[in-house]
Design an enzyme around this catalytic site. Structure first.
Site, short mmCIF file in Angstrom:
data_model
loop_
_atom_site.label_atom_id
_atom_site.label_comp_id
_atom_site.label_asym_id
_atom_site.label_seq_id
_atom_site.Cartn_x
_atom_site.Cartn_y
_atom_site.Cartn_z
N ASN A 11 15.75 22.79 -7.40
CA ASN A 11 16.79 23.36 -8.27
C ASN A 11 16.44 24.82 -8.49
OD1 ASN A 11 18.52 24.14 -10.27
ND2 ASN A 11 17.76 22.69 -11.82
N LYS A 13 18.07 27.06 -9.95
CA LYS A 13 18.61 27.59 -11.22
C LYS A 13 19.28 28.95 -10.98
CE LYS A 13 15.32 24.73 -13.64
NZ LYS A 13 14.46 24.50 -14.79
N HIS A 97 21.96 18.46 -16.21
CA HIS A 97 20.66 19.10 -16.42
C HIS A 97 20.50 19.47 -17.89
CE1 HIS A 97 17.30 21.81 -16.16
NE2 HIS A 97 17.01 21.24 -15.01
N GLU A 99 19.41 22.00 -19.24
CA GLU A 99 19.81 23.36 -19.58
C GLU A 99 21.32 23.45 -19.79
OE1 GLU A 99 17.72 25.09 -16.28
OE2 GLU A 99 15.83 24.56 -17.28
N GLU A 169 13.96 13.94 -16.47
CA GLU A 169 13.39 15.24 -16.77
C GLU A 169 13.14 15.35 -18.27
OE1 GLU A 169 14.30 18.22 -13.38
OE2 GLU A 169 15.85 18.43 -14.90
N GLY A 175 9.79 23.75 -17.21
CA GLY A 175 9.46 25.17 -17.27
C GLY A 175 8.34 25.51 -18.23
N SER A 215 7.91 20.69 -14.41
CA SER A 215 6.60 21.26 -14.06
C SER A 215 5.92 20.55 -12.89
CB SER A 215 5.69 21.32 -15.29
OG SER A 215 6.25 22.18 -16.27
#
Ligand code: 13P
Length: 253
Positions: A11, A13, A97, A99, A169, A175, A215
């Site tokens: 991904n 991003k 996701h 985010e 996730e 991150g 991560s």
């Protein structure tokens, strides 16, 4: 039961220039071992999809997008439909996701519409679920996953479930460099598989691919991927470097 293949997806991003995206995709395609049994996909930003599709033509690396709308077309300024993604060369789309869930407020109901529309259009969907740190600390991880799956996957017809992938996730691991332990990952994945068995039946659950994301790096990938219910990885930061991403693919092989 057929053994499940491993599936590693990158991904990207909101990173890369057009040139960097093409270079990265070419390096991944070139570095992939011949006849690898590992499924591999990269998910660049929207504007680079067709440029990356050109690079990946005749390669086993699949193309994915990071989001889609649930309508085929219409007055939806700034949105991109599943049909457009197919036309651009995508086989996959990431839906839900964190985010987008937490950063942009996308709800389970909206994500359900997106997942259903993308699957109906013929895309494979990587549907993301995961708990926040305070939810884990309050021992609410399973309750959160249960709700996200119940509501997010409601009404998906049986004939589309073969194209569904789940990505677990944990939001606190994304991150942050703070990867879930192999035990935490396995426990959550096993819960997700049991939940899917209850929701859609044992056959769907036993062939479902469940990726871990958060991560994942070359030095922790093998441990995670050795867990019985971890079928792959959804990789953020480490997917932006071909060497690191290919090392994660190698750890899955
Ligand atoms: P990182 O690998 O950078 O933690 O990101 C994970 C992720 O969000 C993949 O979708």
């Amino acid at each position: 039961m057929m053994p499940r293949p491993k599936f590693i997806a990158g991904n990207w991003k909101m990173y890369t220039t057009r040139a960097a995206a093409q270079e990265l995709a070419a390096a991944v395609a070139k570095g992939l071992p011949a006849n690898t049994a590992v499924r591999v996909a990269v998910c660049p930003p929207f504007p680079w999809l067709t440029a990356v599709a050109d690079v990946l033509k005749n390669s086993p690396v699949a193309l994915g997008a990071q989001n889609c709308h649930y309508e085929k077309e219409g007055a939806f300024t700034g949105e991109v439909s599943p049909q457009m993604l197919l036309d651009a060369g995508c086989g996959y789309v990431i839906v839900g996701h964190s985010e987008r869930r937490h950063g942009l407020g996308e709800s389970d109901a909206l994500l359900n519409k997106k997942a259903r529309a993308a699957l109906a259009a013929g895309l494979s969907v990587i549907f993301c679920v995961g708990e926040l740190l305070d939810e884990r600390e309050a021992s609410r991880t399973e309750a959160v996953l249960d709700t996200q799956l119940t509501n997010g996957l409601a009404g998906i017809p049986a004939e589309h479930l073969g194209k569904l992938v789940i990505a677990y996730e944990p939001v606190w691991a994304i991150g942050t460099g703070k990867v879930a332990t192999t035990e935490q990952a396995q426990e959550a994945h096993a819960f997700i598989r049991r939940k899917i068995a209850g929701q859609f039946g044992e056959n769907v659950a036993s062939s479902l691919l469940i990726q871990y994301g958060g991560s994942v790096k070359p030095d922790n990938a093998a441990g995670l991927l050795s867990q019985p219910d971890v079928d792959g990885a959804l990789v953020g930061g480490a997917s932006l470097k071909a060497d690191a991403f290919l090392a994660i693919v190698a750890a899955a092989g």
